[in-house]
Write an enzyme that holds these catalytic residues in place. Structure first.
Site, PDB file in Angstrom:
ATOM      1  N   THR A  34      33.017  50.561  41.913  1.00 48.55           N
ATOM      2  CA  THR A  34      31.741  50.393  42.251  1.00 48.55           C
ATOM      3  C   THR A  34      31.516  50.018  43.603  1.00 48.55           C
ATOM      4  OG1 THR A  34      31.631  49.454  40.208  1.00 48.55           O
ATOM      5  CG2 THR A  34      29.667  49.249  41.626  1.00 48.55           C
ATOM      6  N   GLY A  86      33.024  44.542  43.891  1.00 46.84           N
ATOM      7  CA  GLY A  86      32.743  44.608  42.589  1.00 46.84           C
ATOM      8  C   GLY A  86      33.453  43.308  41.767  1.00 46.84           C
ATOM      9  N   ASP A  88      35.521  42.646  37.540  1.00 46.23           N
ATOM     10  CA  ASP A  88      35.892  43.138  36.356  1.00 46.23           C
ATOM     11  C   ASP A  88      35.098  42.434  35.053  1.00 46.23           C
ATOM     12  OD1 ASP A  88      38.097  44.712  37.367  1.00 46.23           O
ATOM     13  OD2 ASP A  88      39.083  42.645  38.084  1.00 46.23           O
ATOM     14  N   LYS A  97      37.917  38.996  38.876  1.00 47.93           N
ATOM     15  CA  LYS A  97      38.237  39.809  39.845  1.00 47.93           C
ATOM     16  C   LYS A  97      39.931  40.188  40.017  1.00 47.93           C
ATOM     17  CE  LYS A  97      36.055  40.521  43.738  1.00 47.93           C
ATOM     18  NZ  LYS A  97      36.058  41.972  43.263  1.00 47.93           N
ATOM     19  N   GLY A  98      40.185  41.248  40.294  1.00 48.58           N
ATOM     20  CA  GLY A  98      41.753  41.554  40.641  1.00 48.58           C
ATOM     21  C   GLY A  98      42.329  42.669  39.860  1.00 48.58           C
ATOM     22  N   GLY A 100      42.328  45.760  40.671  1.00 49.50           N
ATOM     23  CA  GLY A 100      42.899  46.378  41.694  1.00 49.50           C
ATOM     24  C   GLY A 100      44.154  45.606  42.484  1.00 49.50           C
ATOM     25  N   GLU A 106      40.285  39.834  48.889  1.00 52.00           N
ATOM     26  CA  GLU A 106      38.859  39.816  48.507  1.00 52.00           C
ATOM     27  C   GLU A 106      38.123  38.339  48.498  1.00 52.00           C
ATOM     28  OE1 GLU A 106      37.974  43.402  45.271  1.00 52.00           O
ATOM     29  OE2 GLU A 106      39.527  41.958  44.844  1.00 52.00           O
TER      30      GLU A 106
END
Length: 228
Positions: A34, A86, A88, A97-98, A100, A106
């Site tokens: 995204t 973005g 999750d 997040k994370g 990726g 980030e």
């Protein structure tokens, strides 16, 4: 694990957040599918004459920004006006997040920004955070962190690489534990507990950081402004 939403929803969210980028600003460039739409939209604006500098949060976002013609800088050299990233999972303005494995970088960039805009599709919204929390750990600390996470009530799993043998290795050279805590009713407390563990580089709970949530659908975008 949550399945991703439609490309149309992701594109709508990313392009909506990119519209907030003003001339002569420094923008944190997030990671993920995204956020990639936001980066492409910013690149198109740069082609049209917008004066911005990007600070990428991962190897992936750096390469995409270069391909889109966005001038880049290191965080040591600039102050970030606006970050777009973005998530999750999103619940009550807090994030996990994370996915990726870029959550450490980030978080550094997103936290340094004057404004942090989150882009997501409806599949990422939840009433309570429950997605496994990525925890980046020093390789030598994996076993001790596993034990500590279990003592906190989590179920940690070493993230395995999909296209090579062995574990995922982050851009920082570390490992990732995906830690399932089921429903997380007090994300701030869990974030504090995880951050205090020796060997933990960073965790994927982003608590009280977001200023706006842009949720895209096939029909448009809903923007929520958060109070801190």
């Amino acid at each position: 694990m949550k399945q991703g939403g439609s490309d149309a929803a992701k594109q709508a969210a990313g392009e909506s957040a990119a519209e907030a980028v003003e001339d002569a600003t420094v923008v944190g460039l997030g990671t993920g599918s995204t956020a990639a739409y936001a980066i492409r939209a910013i690149g198109q604006a740069v082609d049209a004459g917008l004066d911005v500098v990007g600070v990428p949060t991962s190897f992936q976002s750096r390469q995409l920004a270069r391909d889109c013609g966005i001038p880049l800088a290191d965080l040591d050299d600039v102050s970030v006006d606006l970050a777009i990233d973005g998530a999750d999972e999103v619940a009550s303005g807090n994030l996990i997040k994370g996915g990726g494995a870029a959550h450490a970088r980030e978080k550094i960039v997103d936290a340094s920004a004057d404004r942090f805009l989150v882009v997501a599709d409806p599949t990422k919204e939840a009433a309570v955070l429950s997605y496994p929390v990525p925890v980046e750990v020093l390789p030598m600390a994996r076993s001790t962190v596993v034990t500590a996470v279990e003592e906190l009530g989590g179920d940690p799993t070493l993230r395995r690489a999909e296209r090579k043998d062995g574990p995922v290795v982050t851009d920082n050279g570390n490992l990732v534990l995906d830690c399932d805590f089921n429903s997380i009713h007090d994300p701030a407390a869990l974030a504090s507990d995880l951050a205090a563990l020796p060997g933990v580089v960073e965790h994927g709970l982003f608590v009280g950081m977001a200023d706006e949530i842009h949720v895209g659908t096939a029909d448009g975008v809903t923007v929520r402004t958060l109070s801190k």
